[in-house]
Write a protein that holds these residues in place. Structure first.
Motif, PDB file in Angstrom:
ATOM      1  N   GLY A   6     -62.951  65.446 -30.222  1.00 21.68           N
ATOM      2  CA  GLY A   6     -62.221  64.552 -29.332  1.00 21.68           C
ATOM      3  C   GLY A   6     -62.251  63.140 -29.881  1.00 21.68           C
ATOM      4  O   GLY A   6     -63.214  62.745 -30.539  1.00 21.68           O
ATOM      5  N   MET A   7     -61.194  62.411 -29.620  1.00 23.56           N
ATOM      6  CA  MET A   7     -61.182  61.034 -30.095  1.00 23.56           C
ATOM      7  C   MET A   7     -60.474  60.102 -29.130  1.00 23.56           C
ATOM      8  O   MET A   7     -59.566  60.504 -28.397  1.00 23.56           O
ATOM      9  CB  MET A   7     -60.575  60.939 -31.491  1.00 23.56           C
ATOM     10  N   CYS A  16     -64.527  58.952 -32.726  1.00 24.87           N
ATOM     11  CA  CYS A  16     -64.287  60.379 -32.936  1.00 24.87           C
ATOM     12  C   CYS A  16     -65.587  61.131 -32.675  1.00 24.87           C
ATOM     13  O   CYS A  16     -66.639  60.768 -33.215  1.00 24.87           O
ATOM     14  CB  CYS A  16     -63.802  60.614 -34.361  1.00 24.87           C
ATOM     15  N   GLY A  17     -65.530  62.156 -31.842  1.00 22.65           N
ATOM     16  CA  GLY A  17     -66.730  62.886 -31.481  1.00 22.65           C
ATOM     17  C   GLY A  17     -66.631  64.374 -31.757  1.00 22.65           C
ATOM     18  O   GLY A  17     -65.548  64.963 -31.652  1.00 22.65           O
ATOM     19  N   LEU A  65     -62.283  74.793 -32.552  1.00 20.66           N
ATOM     20  CA  LEU A  65     -61.276  75.388 -31.668  1.00 20.66           C
ATOM     21  C   LEU A  65     -60.021  74.536 -31.588  1.00 20.66           C
ATOM     22  O   LEU A  65     -58.902  75.049 -31.656  1.00 20.66           O
ATOM     23  CB  LEU A  65     -61.853  75.572 -30.260  1.00 20.66           C
ATOM     24  N   ALA A  66     -60.198  73.236 -31.429  1.00 25.02           N
ATOM     25  CA  ALA A  66     -59.051  72.351 -31.241  1.00 25.02           C
ATOM     26  C   ALA A  66     -59.487  70.905 -31.351  1.00 25.02           C
ATOM     27  O   ALA A  66     -60.672  70.576 -31.238  1.00 25.02           O
ATOM     28  CB  ALA A  66     -58.396  72.607 -29.887  1.00 25.02           C
ATOM     29  N   VAL A  67     -58.503  70.030 -31.531  1.00 27.50           N
ATOM     30  CA  VAL A  67     -58.718  68.589 -31.614  1.00 27.50           C
ATOM     31  C   VAL A  67     -57.896  67.915 -30.521  1.00 27.50           C
ATOM     32  O   VAL A  67     -56.710  68.202 -30.349  1.00 27.50           O
ATOM     33  CB  VAL A  67     -58.286  68.043 -32.994  1.00 27.50           C
ATOM     34  N   GLY A  68     -58.524  67.012 -29.781  1.00 26.81           N
ATOM     35  CA  GLY A  68     -57.826  66.260 -28.749  1.00 26.81           C
ATOM     36  C   GLY A  68     -57.822  64.778 -29.094  1.00 26.81           C
ATOM     37  O   GLY A  68     -58.803  64.248 -29.621  1.00 26.81           O
ATOM     38  N   VAL A  69     -56.720  64.114 -28.798  1.00 26.36           N
ATOM     39  CA  VAL A  69     -56.565  62.698 -29.119  1.00 26.36           C
ATOM     40  C   VAL A  69     -56.136  61.943 -27.864  1.00 26.36           C
ATOM     41  O   VAL A  69     -55.141  62.299 -27.227  1.00 26.36           O
ATOM     42  CB  VAL A  69     -55.506  62.476 -30.218  1.00 26.36           C
ATOM     43  N   ALA A 306     -66.375  58.927 -22.101  1.00 27.37           N
ATOM     44  CA  ALA A 306     -65.483  59.756 -21.282  1.00 27.37           C
ATOM     45  C   ALA A 306     -64.186  60.094 -22.009  1.00 27.37           C
ATOM     46  O   ALA A 306     -63.674  61.215 -21.895  1.00 27.37           O
ATOM     47  CB  ALA A 306     -65.173  59.062 -19.954  1.00 27.37           C
ATOM     48  N   GLY A 307     -63.638  59.143 -22.778  1.00 24.47           N
ATOM     49  CA  GLY A 307     -62.388  59.401 -23.483  1.00 24.47           C
ATOM     50  C   GLY A 307     -62.532  60.452 -24.561  1.00 24.47           C
ATOM     51  O   GLY A 307     -61.659  61.313 -24.735  1.00 24.47           O
ATOM     52  N   VAL A 308     -63.624  60.404 -25.292  1.00 26.78           N
ATOM     53  CA  VAL A 308     -63.882  61.392 -26.344  1.00 26.78           C
ATOM     54  C   VAL A 308     -64.102  62.774 -25.735  1.00 26.78           C
ATOM     55  O   VAL A 308     -63.522  63.777 -26.179  1.00 26.78           O
ATOM     56  CB  VAL A 308     -65.103  60.968 -27.183  1.00 26.78           C
TER      57      VAL A 308
END
Length: 322
Positions: A6-7, A16-17, A65-69, A306-308
């Motif tokens: 997550g970023m 970026c986490g 699994l996936a990347v979230g931005v 929280a955003g990451v």
């Protein structure tokens, strides 16, 4: 072991986490955004940061699994496009497509405030509540709604833009072009503006001594809280007024969305009861008792992460729904 990434992309920094499959943050990297070098540079830097995070766990991309931005500005999450982000200078940047190509991973992008509120709703201060209204008070004011674990978008992906709600009695011109928006009051810049105007009108404040230049150069919202604690009248008047304006704005939102919980985050929320006490008083006075009696008001549990966390869990949700 499976991982999520997550970023949180900001105008100054990108965080970026790397998280485990359950959404627990394992490690994070913070780096400058360098938006002035263009979107391609930023996205390439993000991709390299993601690879660095993954390799730090002796893993490879096949375990992700996936990347979230979480991107600032106006975002079309269905297309994965940042339509406009003024602080990045981005116009119609295909964030999801470009990052997915660089990483060979599924990538999902959404607005950064929605991802912040999603993170708080799923694992933070809003956990356990079906209907969560989240608001972030920082340089500006952002808000979002999460209903039973799903982001509520409204038409045009614009639901929850409380920062640009016009408030009666307020006349300051907002960056959006309107006058009297909530953001011109209940933000770090709004608080500083109010203090500067009060001092310019001749009101005595310790802040005029702490910052002796004509425009109080260097003044921050945190300084206003310190002055409040010293008994400064101007600081107390400004934070009291700001809290009451925020309370009135939330009264409209609470009546419209009927949330179970309101989660308040962002740097301005660090003012704590100096701001929140008048906010609660005004909110209680301005809504029907049936709303107030069932409403929880919480400060953010993950003020920095929280955003990451939210963007990573959002990406996981999208993969599972596919």
């Amino acid at each position: 072991m499976k991982y999520l990434v997550g970023m949180d992309v900001g105008g100054t920094n990108i965080v970026c986490g790397l998280l485990d499959g359950e959404g627990r943050l394992l490690e994070k990297i913070k780096r400058p955004t360098e938006a002035h070098l263009g979107s391609e540079h930023v996205l390439e830097a993000i991709a390299q940061t993601v690879k660095t995070l993954i390799s730090s766990r002796q893993a490879d991309t096949r375990q992700v699994l996936a990347v979230g931005v979480g991107s600032p500005g106006l975002v079309d999450p269905e297309q994965g496009i940042t339509l406009f982000a003024g602080n990045l200078g981005w116009h119609r940047v295909e964030v999801a497509k470009q990052l997915s190509g660089k990483l060979n991973l599924p990538v999902f992008v959404d607005n950064d405030v929605r991802m912040y509120v999603f993170g708080e709703a799923i694992t933070g201060a809003g956990k356990g509540y079906d209907h969560v209204l989240g608001i972030t008070l920082g340089t500006g004011v952002g808000a979002a709604v999460v209903v039973r674990g799903q982001v509520y978008y409204g038409g045009g992906f614009m639901a929850g833009e409380l920062g640009h709600m016009r408030m009666e009695g307020e006349q300051t011109t907002c960056a959006c072009g309107m006058r009297g928006c909530l953001e011109t009051v209940a933000s770090a810049t709004g608080i500083v503006r109010q203090v500067r105007e009060a001092v310019a009108q001749g009101k005595q404040s310790v802040l005029g001594t702490w910052f002796p230049t004509a425009n109080l150069s260097g003044l921050t919202a945190a300084d206003v809280s310190k002055a409040y604690d010293s008994g400064d009248r101007v600081a107390r008047e400004v934070l009291d007024h700001t809290g009451r304006v925020l309370g009135r704005a939330l009264a409209y939102a609470v009546t419209l969305f009927s949330p179970d919980a309101v989660v308040i985050g962002g740097g301005v929320a660090e003012a704590g009861e100096r701001l929140l006490a008048p906010m609660r008083e005004e909110l209680q006075r301005s809504v029907y008792q049936g709303y107030w009696s069932r409403l929880a008001i919480r400060t953010a549990y993950w003020p920095d992460d929280a955003g990451v966390i939210g963007s990573a869990l959002y990406a996981k949700q999208k993969v599972e729904e596919a």
